[in-house]
Design a protein around this motif. Structure first.
Motif, mmCIF file in Angstrom:
data_model
loop_
_atom_site.group_PDB
_atom_site.id
_atom_site.type_symbol
_atom_site.label_atom_id
_atom_site.label_comp_id
_atom_site.label_asym_id
_atom_site.label_seq_id
_atom_site.Cartn_x
_atom_site.Cartn_y
_atom_site.Cartn_z
ATOM 1 N N SER A 35 0.822 -1.208 0.000
ATOM 2 C CA SER A 35 0.000 0.000 0.000
ATOM 3 C C SER A 35 0.857 1.259 0.000
ATOM 4 O O SER A 35 2.056 1.220 0.272
ATOM 5 C CB SER A 35 -0.918 0.000 1.220
ATOM 6 O OG SER A 35 -0.155 0.117 2.403
ATOM 7 N N THR A 36 0.219 2.367 -0.335
ATOM 8 C CA THR A 36 0.861 3.675 -0.258
ATOM 9 C C THR A 36 -0.005 4.563 0.614
ATOM 10 O O THR A 36 -1.193 4.317 0.800
ATOM 11 C CB THR A 36 1.019 4.311 -1.653
ATOM 12 O OG1 THR A 36 -0.251 4.397 -2.280
ATOM 13 C CG2 THR A 36 1.960 3.503 -2.522
ATOM 14 N N ARG A 41 -4.428 9.181 3.737
ATOM 15 C CA ARG A 41 -5.278 8.066 3.318
ATOM 16 C C ARG A 41 -4.411 6.923 2.794
ATOM 17 O O ARG A 41 -3.401 7.149 2.143
ATOM 18 C CB ARG A 41 -6.222 8.545 2.224
ATOM 19 C CG ARG A 41 -7.206 7.499 1.826
ATOM 20 C CD ARG A 41 -8.164 8.016 0.806
ATOM 21 N NE ARG A 41 -8.847 6.853 0.273
ATOM 22 C CZ ARG A 41 -10.112 6.788 0.023
ATOM 23 N NH1 ARG A 41 -10.858 7.833 0.238
ATOM 24 N NH2 ARG A 41 -10.649 5.712 -0.461
ATOM 25 N N ILE A 42 -4.846 5.699 3.081
ATOM 26 C CA ILE A 42 -4.119 4.533 2.601
ATOM 27 C C ILE A 42 -4.733 4.064 1.278
ATOM 28 O O ILE A 42 -5.950 4.049 1.127
ATOM 29 C CB ILE A 42 -4.121 3.395 3.650
ATOM 30 C CG1 ILE A 42 -3.130 2.313 3.264
ATOM 31 C CG2 ILE A 42 -5.502 2.845 3.893
ATOM 32 C CD1 ILE A 42 -2.786 1.360 4.384
ATOM 33 N N LEU A 48 -2.889 -6.601 -4.406
ATOM 34 C CA LEU A 48 -3.028 -7.155 -3.059
ATOM 35 C C LEU A 48 -4.003 -6.281 -2.278
ATOM 36 O O LEU A 48 -3.647 -5.204 -1.817
ATOM 37 C CB LEU A 48 -1.663 -7.191 -2.376
ATOM 38 C CG LEU A 48 -1.551 -7.891 -1.044
ATOM 39 C CD1 LEU A 48 -1.918 -9.368 -1.159
ATOM 40 C CD2 LEU A 48 -0.144 -7.749 -0.497
ATOM 41 N N THR A 49 -5.236 -6.763 -2.146
ATOM 42 C CA THR A 49 -6.305 -5.938 -1.599
ATOM 43 C C THR A 49 -7.067 -6.659 -0.493
ATOM 44 O O THR A 49 -7.441 -7.819 -0.663
ATOM 45 C CB THR A 49 -7.310 -5.598 -2.723
ATOM 46 O OG1 THR A 49 -6.603 -5.108 -3.842
ATOM 47 C CG2 THR A 49 -8.311 -4.575 -2.278
#
Length: 94
Positions: A35-36, A41-42, A48-49
């Motif tokens: 993630s970023t 907010r992510i 990959l969720t």
């Protein structure tokens, strides 16, 4: 010739014995590795969720991750197998 895309792999937060996997935020933790974070907010990677399946936490793993990051891909599958989590859609189950 059109190349057929592999189906996404779903790792459910339920063990083979039917127990709910803990901690409850495991899917976000696993998905967080790609993630970023921007503007407080992510943003999860489409590879990959975290998600839900039948009311249970799960992770949706795109097989394309194996090409771009084979170590992470294998680590996630090994994690799921070590914790006896249900894996759906994996073509090469061992």
């Amino acid at each position: 010739m059109v190349k057929k895309k592999k189906p996404k792999i779903i790792i459910e937060g339920v063990t083979h014995e039917g127990e709910t996997f803990r901690p409850s935020d495991w899917a976000e933790r696993v998905s967080g590795s790609l993630s970023t974070f921007k503007n407080h907010r992510i943003y999860y990677s489409p590879l990959l969720t975290p998600s839900y399946k039948e009311g249970n936490r799960c992770v949706i793993l795109d097989p394309e991750l194996e090409k771009s990051n084979p170590e992470l891909y294998q680590h996630i599958l090994d994690f799921a197998k070590a914790n006896k989590l249900k894996i759906c859609g994996e073509e090469n189950e061992k």
